[in-house]
Design a protein around this motif. Sequence first.
Motif, PDB file in Angstrom:
ATOM      1  N   VAL A  32       0.826  -1.204   0.000  1.00 44.89           N
ATOM      2  CA  VAL A  32       0.000   0.000   0.000  1.00 44.89           C
ATOM      3  C   VAL A  32       0.863   1.258   0.000  1.00 44.89           C
ATOM      4  O   VAL A  32       0.553   2.239  -0.663  1.00 44.89           O
ATOM      5  N   CYS A 171      -5.574   0.079  -4.005  1.00 41.35           N
ATOM      6  CA  CYS A 171      -4.516   1.063  -3.725  1.00 41.35           C
ATOM      7  C   CYS A 171      -3.142   0.484  -4.031  1.00 41.35           C
ATOM      8  O   CYS A 171      -2.270   1.177  -4.545  1.00 41.35           O
ATOM      9  N   THR A 175      -2.612   3.423  -7.228  1.00 38.16           N
ATOM     10  CA  THR A 175      -3.036   4.403  -6.227  1.00 38.16           C
ATOM     11  C   THR A 175      -3.930   5.483  -6.824  1.00 38.16           C
ATOM     12  O   THR A 175      -4.941   5.866  -6.237  1.00 38.16           O
ATOM     13  N   ALA A 178      -7.304   4.296  -7.767  1.00 34.90           N
ATOM     14  CA  ALA A 178      -8.075   4.079  -6.539  1.00 34.90           C
ATOM     15  C   ALA A 178      -8.640   5.400  -6.028  1.00 34.90           C
ATOM     16  O   ALA A 178      -9.801   5.471  -5.622  1.00 34.90           O
ATOM     17  N   LEU A 185      -6.503   7.415   0.272  1.00 35.68           N
ATOM     18  CA  LEU A 185      -5.246   6.705   0.484  1.00 35.68           C
ATOM     19  C   LEU A 185      -4.821   6.775   1.950  1.00 35.68           C
ATOM     20  O   LEU A 185      -4.318   5.792   2.514  1.00 35.68           O
ATOM     21  N   THR A 189      -3.987   3.498   4.083  1.00 33.66           N
ATOM     22  CA  THR A 189      -2.650   3.252   4.632  1.00 33.66           C
ATOM     23  C   THR A 189      -2.719   3.088   6.144  1.00 33.66           C
ATOM     24  O   THR A 189      -1.970   2.286   6.714  1.00 33.66           O
TER      25      THR A 189
END
Lengths: 289, 235
Positions: A32, A171, A175, A178, A185, A189
């Motif tokens: 990620v 992700c 990323t 997404a 994000l 995360t």
Amino acid sequence: MSELILQTIVNSIYAASYMSLIAVGLVLIFGVMGVINFAHGELYMAGAYTVVALYSGLNLPFFVAVVVGMVFVGLLGLVMEYAFFRALRDNPLGGLIASIGFLLILQTVAVLGFGVRMAHIRPSTQEKIELFDGVLLTHQRLYVIVAAILLLTALYIFLRKTKFGWAMRACAQDTEAAALQGISLNQITRIAMFIGAGLAGVVGALTAPLVSPTPYMGHSIIVTAFIIIVVGGIGQLEGAVVAAILYAFVHTFVTTFFDGVVADMVGLVLMLLVLVVKPTGLFGANDRV
Amino acid sequence: MLLEIKDIHVHYGKIAALKGVSMEVPEDGIVTIIGANGAGKSTTLRAISGLSKISAGEIWFDGERIDALPPEKIVACGIAQVPEGRRVFPDLSVEENLRTGAFLRNDRVEIDHSLEQVFTRFPRLKERRSQWAKTLSGGEQQMVAIGRALMSKPRLLLLDEPSMGLAPVIIQEIVRILEDIVADGVPVVLVEQNAELALSLARYAYVLETGSVSLAGIAEDLHENDHVKKAYLGG
């Protein structure tokens, strides 16, 4: 002889259990965030010292200490995400250096709090199962195996069946695409960091009575974990589990029939062989890193 | 106007990608942006979606200023984008790809309903719902990308080069779907290299050249414009 082989298989299953939990957490964080978390071994150490403090020190029940260890180390992961990784996103080298810094902080805190000597912990149970004639599995080790099966299954269900699981995989794969689906994000995360760190914490906590924690216990586990994720294919969760099983069996058998130093060497040779034959790892796609 | 872009500038490092672009998108129909490679077409869409931060100017969507919002908040406002190159999640199944499009929605039954609608629009995706997206053909991936964007129930759809790399017969299918979507009341901003196609579909068009709007107007008129003919329609 056959007893020894069976016993070594049982020992290998135990080793595969804790190694895969450590490696999967590392892969999740890498997937990620794109950061190799060098402090992962120290998160494992922090889990072990939670048990030293709560179970040995305060005489709380073992499993209470283990659960607290998992959550506490998960929270440490959130601290890392918030304090370092978020500011260093798009800067993998910076993230790696920051994680080395955090590793040193955790080690120092452990030394200040508990000293440099091994902390011997009384086992939470003396029970053992005789699987076959003369082939033993202690309950203490069984806990680790059961935890690995339960947690890896739960993680699999989370990643495959829930929308946050899809979002996490999305992700890791792209990323920006997404973000275009409304996935935050930062939120993903945080979840990945909590789970990844928590897995390291629970392994440290559960194995604390088996390994006698020291502030420097993270070193050897992180080297092992790196070998495993390289062999499995960096970023590949299934690869990490398969590689952990492979490595655990090879390492445990070589340790038993030769010795530990040879086993470490064989582990590294295994990694080199995989890198030569298939540089992306056993499960790595050829076009993605 | 549903979307208003006012004099936006975007810089990549020191290079100016957009130098004062203004556009308006009405409540229905297709608005197209045409132009050469590197003219700033994709950058304009990236700026609307919040993927590229603007250094000056304003973007307004339905009376709300959105240019400082992060991408996920812009999706929440109702703007979905099908990015250039499709960008499906390769190691997610078709259904998982589509469901990530509904990430911000919490109405389970309604999401299932939207999924069925997408499958009605793209029957081929229903057959392949549990396949990894990376195993699909380019046209099917484009369908996944469009379906995924529709899963957010957008009020405005941004499409970046949907015809890229696809066979003519597949392009026709995508065009039919696009017309369906517009007929259902979702306005579309279409970025296209294929100017002939774009101008035949759109009501309004903007021509971008080196980061600025060089021409704008009704698509039919631009189709007859000498400069557009020469530069983008092959004479």
